[in-house]
Design an enzyme around this catalytic site. Structure first.
Site, PDB file in Angstrom:
ATOM      1  N   LYS A  94     -23.935  31.173-128.719  1.00 51.72           N
ATOM      2  CA  LYS A  94     -25.064  31.328-129.649  1.00 51.72           C
ATOM      3  C   LYS A  94     -25.865  30.019-129.656  1.00 51.72           C
ATOM      4  O   LYS A  94     -25.431  29.034-130.231  1.00 51.72           O
ATOM      5  CB  LYS A  94     -24.489  31.635-131.047  1.00 51.72           C
ATOM      6  CG  LYS A  94     -25.368  31.283-132.231  1.00 51.72           C
ATOM      7  CD  LYS A  94     -26.478  32.298-132.434  1.00 51.72           C
ATOM      8  CE  LYS A  94     -27.295  31.942-133.658  1.00 51.72           C
ATOM      9  NZ  LYS A  94     -28.095  30.711-133.491  1.00 51.72           N
ATOM     10  N   GLU A 110     -17.770  20.074-134.723  1.00 52.29           N
ATOM     11  CA  GLU A 110     -18.443  18.792-134.429  1.00 52.29           C
ATOM     12  C   GLU A 110     -19.647  18.741-135.339  1.00 52.29           C
ATOM     13  O   GLU A 110     -20.619  19.470-135.129  1.00 52.29           O
ATOM     14  CB  GLU A 110     -18.870  18.727-132.959  1.00 52.29           C
ATOM     15  CG  GLU A 110     -17.753  18.939-131.944  1.00 52.29           C
ATOM     16  CD  GLU A 110     -16.831  17.732-131.816  1.00 52.29           C
ATOM     17  OE1 GLU A 110     -17.167  16.663-132.366  1.00 52.29           O
ATOM     18  OE2 GLU A 110     -15.772  17.875-131.189  1.00 52.29           O
ATOM     19  N   CYS A 123     -26.378  13.405-133.456  1.00 46.15           N
ATOM     20  CA  CYS A 123     -25.333  13.318-134.491  1.00 46.15           C
ATOM     21  C   CYS A 123     -24.793  11.912-134.576  1.00 46.15           C
ATOM     22  O   CYS A 123     -24.413  11.455-135.646  1.00 46.15           O
ATOM     23  CB  CYS A 123     -24.213  14.297-134.168  1.00 46.15           C
ATOM     24  SG  CYS A 123     -23.544  14.097-132.516  1.00 46.15           S
ATOM     25  N   GLU A 151     -27.710  12.754-144.020  1.00 49.61           N
ATOM     26  CA  GLU A 151     -28.155  12.705-142.624  1.00 49.61           C
ATOM     27  C   GLU A 151     -29.632  13.104-142.557  1.00 49.61           C
ATOM     28  O   GLU A 151     -30.002  14.200-142.975  1.00 49.61           O
ATOM     29  CB  GLU A 151     -27.305  13.673-141.807  1.00 49.61           C
ATOM     30  CG  GLU A 151     -27.565  13.583-140.324  1.00 49.61           C
ATOM     31  CD  GLU A 151     -26.760  14.602-139.535  1.00 49.61           C
ATOM     32  OE1 GLU A 151     -26.661  15.764-139.997  1.00 49.61           O
ATOM     33  OE2 GLU A 151     -26.260  14.244-138.467  1.00 49.61           O
TER      34      GLU A 151
HETATM   35  P1  NAD Z   1     -27.063  24.038-138.075  1.00 46.14           P
HETATM   36  O1  NAD Z   1     -25.725  23.832-138.702  1.00 46.14           O
HETATM   37  O2  NAD Z   1     -28.183  24.456-138.936  1.00 46.14           O
HETATM   38  O3  NAD Z   1     -26.976  25.160-136.926  1.00 46.14           O
HETATM   39  C1  NAD Z   1     -26.063  25.055-135.856  1.00 46.14           C
HETATM   40  C2  NAD Z   1     -25.834  26.446-135.268  1.00 46.14           C
HETATM   41  O4  NAD Z   1     -25.136  27.249-136.225  1.00 46.14           O
HETATM   42  C3  NAD Z   1     -27.109  27.191-134.933  1.00 46.14           C
HETATM   43  O5  NAD Z   1     -26.919  27.908-133.731  1.00 46.14           O
HETATM   44  C4  NAD Z   1     -27.250  28.133-136.119  1.00 46.14           C
HETATM   45  O6  NAD Z   1     -28.010  29.271-135.833  1.00 46.14           O
HETATM   46  C5  NAD Z   1     -25.825  28.492-136.400  1.00 46.14           C
HETATM   47  N1  NAD Z   1     -25.544  28.969-137.759  1.00 46.14           N
HETATM   48  C6  NAD Z   1     -26.236  28.712-138.877  1.00 46.14           C
HETATM   49  N2  NAD Z   1     -25.632  29.296-139.948  1.00 46.14           N
HETATM   50  C7  NAD Z   1     -24.531  29.920-139.479  1.00 46.14           C
HETATM   51  C8  NAD Z   1     -23.482  30.669-140.083  1.00 46.14           C
HETATM   52  N3  NAD Z   1     -23.435  30.871-141.383  1.00 46.14           N
HETATM   53  N4  NAD Z   1     -22.489  31.134-139.296  1.00 46.14           N
HETATM   54  C9  NAD Z   1     -22.490  30.895-137.979  1.00 46.14           C
HETATM   55  N5  NAD Z   1     -23.450  30.180-137.334  1.00 46.14           N
HETATM   56  C10 NAD Z   1     -24.463  29.699-138.082  1.00 46.14           C
HETATM   57  O7  NAD Z   1     -27.379  22.683-137.289  1.00 46.14           O
HETATM   58  P2  NAD Z   1     -28.741  22.290-136.546  1.00 46.14           P
HETATM   59  O8  NAD Z   1     -29.772  21.978-137.564  1.00 46.14           O
HETATM   60  O9  NAD Z   1     -29.033  23.281-135.474  1.00 46.14           O
HETATM   61  O10 NAD Z   1     -28.285  20.944-135.798  1.00 46.14           O
HETATM   62  C11 NAD Z   1     -28.282  19.689-136.373  1.00 46.14           C
HETATM   63  C12 NAD Z   1     -26.907  19.312-136.872  1.00 46.14           C
HETATM   64  O11 NAD Z   1     -25.959  19.339-135.808  1.00 46.14           O
HETATM   65  C13 NAD Z   1     -26.849  17.895-137.412  1.00 46.14           C
HETATM   66  O12 NAD Z   1     -26.150  17.871-138.623  1.00 46.14           O
HETATM   67  C14 NAD Z   1     -26.093  17.128-136.350  1.00 46.14           C
HETATM   68  O13 NAD Z   1     -25.436  15.972-136.814  1.00 46.14           O
HETATM   69  C15 NAD Z   1     -25.143  18.161-135.861  1.00 46.14           C
HETATM   70  N6  NAD Z   1     -24.631  17.818-134.531  1.00 46.14           N
HETATM   71  C16 NAD Z   1     -23.335  17.365-134.412  1.00 46.14           C
HETATM   72  C17 NAD Z   1     -22.841  16.997-133.172  1.00 46.14           C
HETATM   73  C18 NAD Z   1     -21.426  16.495-133.002  1.00 46.14           C
HETATM   74  O14 NAD Z   1     -20.937  16.541-131.875  1.00 46.14           O
HETATM   75  N7  NAD Z   1     -20.756  16.023-134.051  1.00 46.14           N
HETATM   76  C19 NAD Z   1     -23.666  17.083-132.040  1.00 46.14           C
HETATM   77  C20 NAD Z   1     -24.969  17.535-132.193  1.00 46.14           C
HETATM   78  C21 NAD Z   1     -25.444  17.908-133.445  1.00 46.14           C
END
Ligand code: NAD
Length: 495
Positions: free
Chosen positions: A176, A255, A289, A390
């Site tokens: 996804k 993550e 991140c 963040e």
């Molecule tokens: P997000 O949590 O909004 O979305 C991530 C994914 O989850 C998307 O594909 C989204 O559609 C999906 N999603 C949303 N709600 C869901 C639910 N209830 N159930 C299942 N899936 C769902 O994050 P974002 O805004 O896309 O990305 C930014 C975030 O990602 C930041 O907080 C960043 O720190 C984090 N990030 C972490 C790492 C790491 O390795 N620690 C790496 C990259 C990004």
């Protein structure tokens, strides 16, 4: 040439338009709509999950030996390398990132497949020491159908870090991508589909299911056939996925977000530290991140260091990702740019001093893009909201510290524990600090460098579990213990 794959998504091994709410993808460099993605519906997630379960059980896949599965991974790596330029162009259009960065991400995805292939060829079931008249061993089996849910900031690299070990472990994957950036994952899906077809393997081993809002993510997490979740994204989404995984009693690796400290000791090499601090926060426009978003400088050097930093930050070149001279590209989406701007306004209202940036750049070439100037703010305590939450944009909070205990207390006063940077010439101080800071990754005199052979994961609310490293495939397998009796009458009740 890869087709822009948006007209069709990859459901259960076939390309077709999804029945979900369509998504318009926007190029954040100029605000133009790239294309409409015909996203998946919850019913199509069910269809993909059922087909994936059949694919996992198909003898053509189930009975492959490790070196045969490794060959598939190498073929995927070949295809990603061959198409690196197209994947890079697509990702730059969709995310705004520079072409240099997106090309590196595509090549790192290929590298992940190659490393995983090598790990697969050398992974062994273990003969464990017997404590009785039997042989004992641990064997590793596929989990079945796994969900891989990714954010928008480094799509193809995150995709590879989940899909490669999942396939290596003998599973099928429902991938996804994020709503804002589905294009490169769809193109990657096309390449995996081609490799599977060439090898005569079930093509339903990978579905790529973009979705609007939470529909598709929710459907994957809650589907009874999905027996593991690999998630990268925000902490609040991660928490909700962990709850659902707990209800199903399935493993989930998370993550999540960060607010990483980058520390400049009084004995640091100043030029090296300046370059590292800037790269740590402003590369990828801070949408990383592991961005070093809180800068701690020893009070004796604070004014000089931050003064010089601000001079250099003002000279960073802001522009479109397609311009080779660009250092700070647009943010992923106009809505995200506005959220970043709101945080800077919040910092101002709480008494923070905006030392540079703090606005969108002026000029007609920026007018339609999601640009934001690299920004340095100081004058706020570590307890301020902008130091605790963040921001995920090009915004650096600078703070002085007095001594090591004060530094450690401030750096660790965060719900996150993802990464840390330490700039110092004192090896013992570096070692001491590295052990005292709560962070899954600590960089000493470098920052934001990655190796697929080194495990990556977060502490505290930055995550659970790790990706990468020699054992990356084990996270996508279940362990079984075998006991094989070797004596005629081994049991107490035997006559
Ligand atoms: P997000 O949590 O909004 O979305 C991530 C994914 O989850 C998307 O594909 C989204 O559609 C999906 N999603 C949303 N709600 C869901 C639910 N209830 N159930 C299942 N899936 C769902 O994050 P974002 O805004 O896309 O990305 C930014 C975030 O990602 C930041 O907080 C960043 O720190 C984090 N990030 C972490 C790492 C790491 O390795 N620690 C790496 C990259 C990004």
């Amino acid at each position: 040439m890869l087709r822009t794959p948006a007209d069709e998504i990859l459901i259960a091994g076939r390309f077709r338009r999804g029945a979900g709410t369509p998504i318009s993808t926007v190029n954040p460099a100029d605000g133009t709509v790239i294309t409409t993605v015909h996203a998946a519906s919850a019913e199509e997630v069910d269809e993909a999950a059922r087909a994936a379960a059949e694919a996992v059980a198909d003898p053509a896949w189930r009975e492959l030996l490790p070196h045969q599965r490794a060959r598939l991974l190498h073929r995927i790596a070949d295809l990603v390398e061959e198409h690196a330029d197209e994947l890079s162009a697509l990702q730059t259009a969709d995310t705004g990132k520079s072409l240099t960065e997106t090309r590196a991400l595509a090549l790192s995805a290929a590298g992940t497949f190659r490393y995983t292939a090598a790990a697969l060829e050398t992974a062994e079931d273990a003969l464990t020491p017997a404590r009785g008249p039997y042989l004992t061993m641990s064997v590793y089996e596929p989990i079945g159908v796994v969900g891989a849910i990714n954010p928008w900031n480094s799509p193809i690299a995150s995709d590879a870090q989940k899909v490669a070990p999942a396939l290596a472990g003998g599973n099928a994957v429902l991938l996804k991508p994020a709503e804002w950036t589905p294009l490169v994952s769809l193109a990657f899906g096309r390449l995996v589909h081609r490799a599977l077809t060439e090898a005569g393997l079930p093509t339903a081993l990978l579905s790529v299911l973009p979705g609007k809002g939470r529909v598709v993510g929710d459907a994957i997490v809650h589907h009874p056939l999905v027996r593991r979740i690999g998630f990268t994204g925000g902490t609040s989404t991660g928490r909700s996925i962990a709850r659902s995984a707990a209800d199903k009693l399935i493993p989930a690796s998370l993550e999540l977000g960060g607010k990483s400290p980058t520390i400049v000791r009084e004995d640091a090499d100043v030029d090296q530290a300046l370059a590292g601090v800037m790269f740590g926060i402003f590369s990828s426009s801070g949408q990383s991140c592991i961005a070093g978003s809180r800068l701690f400088v020893h009070r004796s050097r604070y004014d000089a260091f931050v003064g010089e930093l601000v001079e250099r930050v003002r000279k960073l070149r802001v522009g479109p990702g397609t311009d080779a001279a660009t250092q700070v590209a647009p943010l992923v989406h106009h809505r995200h740019r506005d959220a970043v701007a709101d945080y800077v306004d919040l910092a101002r209202s709480e008494g923070g001093r905006v030392l540079c940036g703090g606005a969108a750049p002026a000029g007609p070439q920026y007018a339609d893009g999601a640009y934001y100037l690299p920004t340095v703010i100081d004058g706020l305590p570590n307890s301020a909201r902008v130091c605790q939450e963040e921001i995920f944009g090009p915004v650096l909070l600078a703070l002085p510290y007095d001594d090591e205990d004060d530094l450690v207390a401030q750096a660790n006063d965060s719900v996150f524990g993802l990464a840390c940077g330490i700039w110092t010439r004192d090896a013992r101080a570096a070692w001491r600090l590295a052990r005292r800071i709560d962070a899954g990754t600590v960089w000493i005199n470098t920052y934001k460098q990655f190796s697929i052979s080194t495990p990556f994961g977060g502490m505290k609310e930055s995550g659970l579990g790790t990706e990468k490293g020699r054992d990356l495939i084990r996270a996508y397998q279940r362990q079984k213990s075998l006991y094989w009796g070797t004596a005629e009458s081994p049991l107490p009740w035997a006559n």
